[in-house]
Motif scaffolding. Structure first.
Motif, mmCIF file in Angstrom:
data_model
loop_
_atom_site.group_PDB
_atom_site.id
_atom_site.type_symbol
_atom_site.label_atom_id
_atom_site.label_comp_id
_atom_site.label_asym_id
_atom_site.label_seq_id
_atom_site.Cartn_x
_atom_site.Cartn_y
_atom_site.Cartn_z
ATOM 1 N N SER A 53 41.035 53.179 46.656
ATOM 2 C CA SER A 53 40.984 52.713 45.419
ATOM 3 C C SER A 53 41.557 51.221 45.531
ATOM 4 C CB SER A 53 41.341 53.175 44.104
ATOM 5 O OG SER A 53 40.479 54.242 43.832
ATOM 6 N N GLU A 95 34.885 45.546 39.390
ATOM 7 C CA GLU A 95 36.126 45.869 40.046
ATOM 8 C C GLU A 95 36.290 44.891 41.172
ATOM 9 O OE1 GLU A 95 36.745 49.998 41.159
ATOM 10 O OE2 GLU A 95 35.869 50.869 39.205
ATOM 11 N N ASN A 108 36.075 41.558 37.967
ATOM 12 C CA ASN A 108 36.078 42.464 36.722
ATOM 13 C C ASN A 108 34.968 42.158 35.667
ATOM 14 O OD1 ASN A 108 38.796 41.404 37.533
ATOM 15 N ND2 ASN A 108 39.321 43.696 37.073
#
Lengths: 287, 287
Positions: free
Chosen positions: B252, B162, A189
Motif C-alpha cells: 500500500s 489513491e 485522490n
C-alpha cells in the motif's frame, strides 16, 4: 524542545534550516506525526519561528486559523498570529505589514483559490511576502487552495472522468511564487491527471506538478524539490512536447499531447528543476 | 451497400482492407455513427464479412450477443454468429471450430475479463483464433473486458482515488494477443491512470495503453496503432524508466516511477510500436 533532536523530520545528512517553499496537496496530517507541518515549522526556525497564518481562502477563516495556530504553538513556536484578511484593504494594514516584516514563516490554508487570489494578489502585503520568499528570508507554505496559487498560471477548478479536453479545467492567474509550475492538489485522490494534462496543453513550457493529500513538494532555494509525506508528487514535463492539437480543436474535443515526460515521486525522492531530472531516494537518507 | 463509398470510416489515403486488432475502451457507439463497430466490420471484409461474436465475458451473453449480431447484420454482414461459450468444453466444439475457420472477424464483448479468460484461455478455439490473427487472416476486436484480455499481463480489477501503489491493481494473465502491452479501458472516464501506473511498475518492459470509452486503438499488422473514436488513447512507455521503488515498498506504499514517457493520442493520431513514437494526425487525412 528536545523535539528537534529526537524527531527531526529531516535526517542530519539533509539537515537544513534554510528557508523553503512548501506546496502541500491538502489534508495534511494535523493530529499524529504532523510530518509536513513540522517540516514547515522547522524550516521557519523551529522554536525561534515567528509564523503568520493567512486563512483567507477559507469561508471559516477564524476557526481554521485558530486550528493551525494551536498546532504551531504546540510545536513550540513562540509567535504565531492569524492574519484574518477578509478585505483587500487589509492588504495595506500597517500592523499586518509589520508582522510580515518580523515573521520567519507564512502559512496559506485551504479553501477556495480564487477567493485567496482575489483577496491577496497584488496587495502590498502579498508583494512583500513574495519578495521575502525570493530573498530566502522566510519560508512559505500553502495547502490545497494555498498550494494551487503558487504558480503564475493557476487551476481554479475543473472536473474529472473525461478524456483530457480544454473545458475540463478552469484557469486563472495565481500568486506567481514559483511561476514556472502549474500545481494541482488532492491529485491522485481526486483523479486529477486529466485536468492537469488539459491545463498543460495550453502551457507546455510550465511544469505540471500534481500533489497528493498529506504530501508536500518542498522547494529548496537551489532548485531541488523534495517529496515529504504519505503520497506521491507527480511531475508532468511538457517541455519536450512534440505535438498538441490544442489550438485546433473545440473546447470539449479530446486533446493530443505527444512526448510528455512523467515522473511519480514518493517520500525522499527529489527532482532537480534546473536539470529536469528526478533523483531517487538515497536509501536511509531520510526517515 | 453504398455505405462503404459514402461513409467509409477511413479516407482513401489510408484505406485498407487488411486485417487488424481493434482494442476498444468500452461503451462504443452502437446507435448513431457506429464508427468503431463499422471499422471492425469493414476490416473484417465489409459486405463479405463472416463474423463470430463471443459474448462469454458477459453474464447476459445471449442478449448481448444478439445485440451485436443485429448491428453487424444491419451493416450488411452476410454471416454473423454468436458463439455463446459458457463452458470451457465448448472451446473444443467442432461446430464452433469450423465457424472460426470460416470467419473473417471475431468480436469479444464486454463483461468480466476474468470470466472471459477462464472460459477461453488455452482452449483449442482460442488458440486457433490467436493463430489466425497472427497470420493476418482475421480481424479481432475486443471491447471493455474484451479489450482488457489482449495483453500477456491483464488488469483484472482495481480502484482509483489513491496514489499509485501495488494494491491499487489486481493483475492476471490475459489472452496474449498483443503480449507487449497492458491494456486499461474506460480509461479517463473511470480515472484509471493511477492503476495503470501501478500495473506498469511491475512490468516496465510492457507498454501501458489506456483507452477511453467510445475509442479504439486499432493495431495494424505493420506495428502502427491508429486512434479511432471520440476519446483518447493514453500510452505510458516505461521502457526508459530510470527508477522504481516497486520491489522495496509494501503493497500500500506509494510508488516511485521515474522517467516515463506519456502520450495522449486523439482521433487520427498514430503510434509506431517499433519506433516508440507517436505520429500526429495528418490534417484532413481522416474524417
Amino acid at each position: 524542545m528536545l523535539h528537534l533532536e529526537t524527531q527531526s523530520p529531516e535526517s542530519p545528512m539533509f539537515q537544513s534550516t534554510t528557508m523553503a517553499v512548501l506546496v502541500i496537496g491538502g489534508a495534511e496530517d494535523k493530529v499524529h506525526g504532523r510530518e509536513i507541518l513540522q517540516t514547515f515549522w522547522f524550516r521557519s526556525g523551529g522554536a525561534n519561528a515567528t509564523i503568520a497564518i493567512i486563512p483567507s481562502a477559507s469561508r471559516e477563516p477564524a476557526l481554521l486559523g485558530e486550528r493551525y495556530q494551536q498546532i504551531f504553538e504546540e510545536m513550540g513556536a513562540k509567535y504565531v498570529k492569524v492574519l484574518d484578511i477578509r478585505d483587500r484593504a487589509q492588504g495595506e494594514d500597517p500592523y499586518f505589514q509589520q508582522y510580515i516584516e518580523e515573521c520567519s514563516g507564512v502559512f496559506l490554508t485551504g479553501g477556495d483559490q480564487l477567493r485567496l487570489c482575489g483577496l491577496l494578489a497584488d496587495t502590498p502585503l502579498m508583494e512583500r511576502i513574495r519578495q521575502r520568499v525570493q530573498l530566502g528570508e522566510i519560508s512559505l507554505a500553502g495547502t490545497s487552495a494555498g498550494a494551487a496559487v503558487m504558480g503564475h498560471h493557476m487551476i481554479a477548478g475543473g472536473s474529472s472522468g473525461e478524456s483530457p479536453n480544454r473545458a475540463l479545467v478552469d484557469m486563472a492567474m495565481g500568486l506567481g511564487i514559483i511561476p514556472e509550475m502549474i500545481v494541482d492538489q488532492h491529485f491522485h485522490n481526486r483523479n486529477r491527471m486529466a485536468r492537469l494534462l488539459s491545463a498543460l496543453s495550453n502551457h507546455p513550457e510550465r511544469l505540471g506538478i500534481g500533489i497528493d493529500e498529506d504530501t508536500c513538494a518542498l522547494f529548496e532555494r537551489d532548485g531541488l524539490i523534495r517529496v515529504v509525506g504519505q503520497g506521491t508528487v507527480t511531475i508532468v514535463d511538457g517541455r519536450e512536447m512534440s505535438y498538441t492539437n490544442q489550438k485546433e480543436v473545440g473546447p470539449s474535443d479530446p486533446l493530443s499531447l505527444h512526448n510528455l515526460r512523467l515522473h511519480i515521486l514518493s517520500h525522499g525522492d527529489c527532482y532537480h528543476l534546473h536539470q529536469n531530472q528526478p533523483i531517487a531516494k538515497v536509501s536511509g537518507s531520510l526517515p
